[in-house]
Design a protein around this motif. Structure first.
Motif, PDB file in Angstrom:
ATOM      1  N   ALA A 188       0.844  -1.194   0.000  1.00  0.00           N
ATOM      2  CA  ALA A 188       0.000   0.000   0.000  1.00  0.00           C
ATOM      3  C   ALA A 188       0.876   1.240   0.000  1.00  0.00           C
ATOM      4  O   ALA A 188       1.986   1.239   0.514  1.00  0.00           O
ATOM      5  CB  ALA A 188      -0.896   0.001   1.237  1.00  0.00           C
ATOM      6  N   GLN A 189       0.350   2.296  -0.605  1.00  0.00           N
ATOM      7  CA  GLN A 189       1.093   3.542  -0.636  1.00  0.00           C
ATOM      8  C   GLN A 189       1.099   4.163   0.748  1.00  0.00           C
ATOM      9  O   GLN A 189       0.060   4.269   1.402  1.00  0.00           O
ATOM     10  CB  GLN A 189       0.447   4.490  -1.645  1.00  0.00           C
ATOM     11  N   SER A 190       2.270   4.584   1.186  1.00  0.00           N
ATOM     12  CA  SER A 190       2.362   5.172   2.515  1.00  0.00           C
ATOM     13  C   SER A 190       3.536   6.122   2.588  1.00  0.00           C
ATOM     14  O   SER A 190       4.469   6.044   1.793  1.00  0.00           O
ATOM     15  CB  SER A 190       2.502   4.087   3.585  1.00  0.00           C
ATOM     16  N   VAL A 191       3.450   7.023   3.554  1.00  0.00           N
ATOM     17  CA  VAL A 191       4.508   7.990   3.800  1.00  0.00           C
ATOM     18  C   VAL A 191       4.864   7.916   5.283  1.00  0.00           C
ATOM     19  O   VAL A 191       3.966   7.958   6.131  1.00  0.00           O
ATOM     20  CB  VAL A 191       4.042   9.416   3.433  1.00  0.00           C
ATOM     21  N   SER A 192       6.145   7.823   5.561  1.00  0.00           N
ATOM     22  CA  SER A 192       6.595   7.730   6.957  1.00  0.00           C
ATOM     23  C   SER A 192       7.442   8.937   7.324  1.00  0.00           C
ATOM     24  O   SER A 192       8.369   9.293   6.597  1.00  0.00           O
ATOM     25  CB  SER A 192       7.439   6.464   7.152  1.00  0.00           C
ATOM     26  N   GLN A 193       7.112   9.535   8.445  1.00  0.00           N
ATOM     27  CA  GLN A 193       7.959  10.580   9.000  1.00  0.00           C
ATOM     28  C   GLN A 193       8.557  10.029  10.287  1.00  0.00           C
ATOM     29  O   GLN A 193       7.845   9.532  11.157  1.00  0.00           O
ATOM     30  CB  GLN A 193       7.136  11.842   9.266  1.00  0.00           C
ATOM     31  N   HIS A 194       9.865  10.132  10.390  1.00  0.00           N
ATOM     32  CA  HIS A 194      10.576   9.352  11.394  1.00  0.00           C
ATOM     33  C   HIS A 194      10.361   9.834  12.813  1.00  0.00           C
ATOM     34  O   HIS A 194      10.374   9.050  13.749  1.00  0.00           O
ATOM     35  CB  HIS A 194      12.073   9.347  11.090  1.00  0.00           C
ATOM     36  N   ASN A 195      10.216  11.122  12.971  1.00  0.00           N
ATOM     37  CA  ASN A 195      10.114  11.679  14.317  1.00  0.00           C
ATOM     38  C   ASN A 195       8.774  12.347  14.501  1.00  0.00           C
ATOM     39  O   ASN A 195       8.374  13.148  13.660  1.00  0.00           O
ATOM     40  CB  ASN A 195      11.218  12.703  14.564  1.00  0.00           C
ATOM     41  N   HIS A 196       8.097  12.039  15.585  1.00  0.00           N
ATOM     42  CA  HIS A 196       6.814  12.681  15.836  1.00  0.00           C
ATOM     43  C   HIS A 196       7.006  14.032  16.513  1.00  0.00           C
ATOM     44  O   HIS A 196       6.243  14.960  16.287  1.00  0.00           O
ATOM     45  CB  HIS A 196       5.940  11.771  16.700  1.00  0.00           C
ATOM     46  N   HIS A 197       8.042  14.119  17.351  1.00  0.00           N
ATOM     47  CA  HIS A 197       8.352  15.370  18.038  1.00  0.00           C
ATOM     48  C   HIS A 197       9.849  15.631  17.941  1.00  0.00           C
ATOM     49  O   HIS A 197      10.645  14.716  18.149  1.00  0.00           O
ATOM     50  CB  HIS A 197       7.970  15.316  19.524  1.00  0.00           C
ATOM     51  N   VAL A 198      10.197  16.884  17.647  1.00  0.00           N
ATOM     52  CA  VAL A 198      11.596  17.298  17.632  1.00  0.00           C
ATOM     53  C   VAL A 198      11.695  18.610  18.400  1.00  0.00           C
ATOM     54  O   VAL A 198      10.905  19.529  18.158  1.00  0.00           O
ATOM     55  CB  VAL A 198      12.117  17.491  16.181  1.00  0.00           C
ATOM     56  N   ILE A 199      12.655  18.672  19.305  1.00  0.00           N
ATOM     57  CA  ILE A 199      12.890  19.902  20.067  1.00  0.00           C
ATOM     58  C   ILE A 199      14.328  20.343  19.815  1.00  0.00           C
ATOM     59  O   ILE A 199      15.264  19.567  20.002  1.00  0.00           O
ATOM     60  CB  ILE A 199      12.650  19.698  21.576  1.00  0.00           C
ATOM     61  N   LEU A 200      14.486  21.579  19.380  1.00  0.00           N
ATOM     62  CA  LEU A 200      15.801  22.134  19.072  1.00  0.00           C
ATOM     63  C   LEU A 200      15.948  23.513  19.684  1.00  0.00           C
ATOM     64  O   LEU A 200      14.952  24.193  19.949  1.00  0.00           O
ATOM     65  CB  LEU A 200      16.002  22.242  17.554  1.00  0.00           C
ATOM     66  N   SER A 201      17.179  23.911  19.858  1.00  0.00           N
ATOM     67  CA  SER A 201      17.457  25.288  20.261  1.00  0.00           C
ATOM     68  C   SER A 201      17.617  26.152  19.018  1.00  0.00           C
ATOM     69  O   SER A 201      17.933  25.649  17.930  1.00  0.00           O
ATOM     70  CB  SER A 201      18.731  25.355  21.097  1.00  0.00           C
ATOM     71  N   GLU A 202      17.389  27.444  19.171  1.00  0.00           N
ATOM     72  CA  GLU A 202      17.595  28.374  18.057  1.00  0.00           C
ATOM     73  C   GLU A 202      19.012  28.243  17.529  1.00  0.00           C
ATOM     74  O   GLU A 202      19.956  28.026  18.281  1.00  0.00           O
ATOM     75  CB  GLU A 202      17.333  29.809  18.516  1.00  0.00           C
ATOM     76  N   ALA A 203      19.127  28.379  16.220  1.00  0.00           N
ATOM     77  CA  ALA A 203      20.388  28.313  15.489  1.00  0.00           C
ATOM     78  C   ALA A 203      20.862  26.884  15.242  1.00  0.00           C
ATOM     79  O   ALA A 203      21.853  26.686  14.527  1.00  0.00           O
ATOM     80  CB  ALA A 203      21.498  29.111  16.162  1.00  0.00           C
ATOM     81  N   ALA A 204      20.178  25.907  15.795  1.00  0.00           N
ATOM     82  CA  ALA A 204      20.551  24.515  15.504  1.00  0.00           C
ATOM     83  C   ALA A 204      20.158  24.174  14.072  1.00  0.00           C
ATOM     84  O   ALA A 204      19.315  24.823  13.465  1.00  0.00           O
ATOM     85  CB  ALA A 204      19.851  23.582  16.482  1.00  0.00           C
ATOM     86  N   SER A 205      20.790  23.137  13.551  1.00  0.00           N
ATOM     87  CA  SER A 205      20.429  22.679  12.207  1.00  0.00           C
ATOM     88  C   SER A 205      19.309  21.649  12.329  1.00  0.00           C
ATOM     89  O   SER A 205      19.200  20.923  13.318  1.00  0.00           O
ATOM     90  CB  SER A 205      21.637  22.073  11.496  1.00  0.00           C
ATOM     91  N   LEU A 206      18.502  21.611  11.284  1.00  0.00           N
ATOM     92  CA  LEU A 206      17.310  20.762  11.288  1.00  0.00           C
ATOM     93  C   LEU A 206      17.338  19.794  10.128  1.00  0.00           C
ATOM     94  O   LEU A 206      17.695  20.168   9.001  1.00  0.00           O
ATOM     95  CB  LEU A 206      16.053  21.635  11.155  1.00  0.00           C
ATOM     96  N   GLU A 207      16.971  18.561  10.393  1.00  0.00           N
ATOM     97  CA  GLU A 207      16.676  17.621   9.320  1.00  0.00           C
ATOM     98  C   GLU A 207      15.509  16.754   9.759  1.00  0.00           C
ATOM     99  O   GLU A 207      15.576  16.077  10.785  1.00  0.00           O
ATOM    100  CB  GLU A 207      17.872  16.738   8.962  1.00  0.00           C
ATOM    101  N   LEU A 208      14.438  16.796   9.000  1.00  0.00           N
ATOM    102  CA  LEU A 208      13.255  15.967   9.258  1.00  0.00           C
ATOM    103  C   LEU A 208      13.160  14.909   8.173  1.00  0.00           C
ATOM    104  O   LEU A 208      13.184  15.219   6.985  1.00  0.00           O
ATOM    105  CB  LEU A 208      11.987  16.818   9.266  1.00  0.00           C
ATOM    106  N   GLY A 209      13.038  13.667   8.608  1.00  0.00           N
ATOM    107  CA  GLY A 209      13.034  12.565   7.661  1.00  0.00           C
ATOM    108  C   GLY A 209      11.663  12.284   7.078  1.00  0.00           C
ATOM    109  O   GLY A 209      10.635  12.452   7.736  1.00  0.00           O
TER     110      GLY A 209
END
Lengths: 114, 115
Positions: free
Chosen positions: A1-22
């Motif tokens: 079946a067609q599906s889309v997965s996002q790896h993290n449900h919650h992400v907490i970062l400090s300002e100026a940090a780098s971000l990558e959402l899967g």
């Protein structure tokens, strides 16, 4: 079946940090890929999209995403996040050989600590 | 208009009450979609119109849900005899062409709470 997965449900970062959402999607032929953002109390807004061509796409507000076909991935990145990036981020896919429906990931809630 | 407009923005209904949710798509957009978004989840497809024709209603969760777009512009999603599990945000989206391949423009949604 067609599906889309996002790896993290919650992400907490400090300002100026780098971000990558899967984001990974299941195989299903040719795809169009999207990232949408939903700020608190607001409607879904398109951040960026990939249809064809350069697999590195740039969107609004300094976001970019890279389509890696061999990995069925479309990860969202931003080099330096701001407090105003606090929102929920959704990856979505249209399978062009199948139908017109956007298949959605479950979303990632991003919280940026000031 | 400039965007997709949905009304009301918030609706509280007593269990068993009928509700009607309105969507004004972008002028000239052929395709119109309704989605249901439960708390903490991504949007789930409900139904799709191309102009006035309802081409797919496979996502409607029960026969209490009914959608129409009689003149190919404004659409109404009606829920009869609302139940608590109907509580969600109902999103409307429109697209310029038939397959949605150029993405969708979303409205702000209607948050329905059934008490």
């Amino acid at each position: 079946a067609q599906s889309v997965s996002q790896h993290n449900h919650h992400v907490i970062l400090s300002e100026a940090a780098s971000l990558e959402l899967g984001c990974n999607y299941s195989y299903g032929g040719t795809v169009n890929l999207f990232w949408y953002v939903q700020y608190p109390g607001q409607h879904l807004q398109l951040l960026l999209k990939y249809f064809s061509g350069d697999p590195l796409v740039k969107g609004i507000k300094g976001f970019e995403a890279e389509f890696i076909k061999s990995k069925f991935s479309f990860n969202l990145r931003k080099p330096s996040v701001q407090w105003s990036d606090t929102a929920e981020y959704f990856c979505a896919v249209i399978y062009l050989d199948s139908n017109y429906q956007l298949i959605w990931g479950a979303g990632t809630k991003l919280i940026i600590k000031p | 208009g400039a965007g997709v407009s949905q009304s009301p923005r918030y609706k509280v209904a007593k269990r068993g009450q009928d509700v009607a949710l309105r969507c004004d798509p972008i002028s000239g957009h052929v395709s119109l979609f309704w989605y249901q978004q439960a708390l903490g989840q991504g949007p789930e497809f409900l139904t799709y119109f191309q102009n006035e024709a309802q081409l797919d209603k496979s996502g409607l969760p029960s026969d209490r849900f009914f959608a129409e777009r009689p003149e190919g512009s404004v659409s109404t999603l009606k829920i009869q005899r609302t139940q608590q599990e109907d509580s969600a945000v109902y999103l409307c989206a429109s697209s310029l062409e038939g397959t949605g391949g150029y993405g969708y423009t979303f409205g702000s949604g209607t948050r329905l709470t059934v008490v």
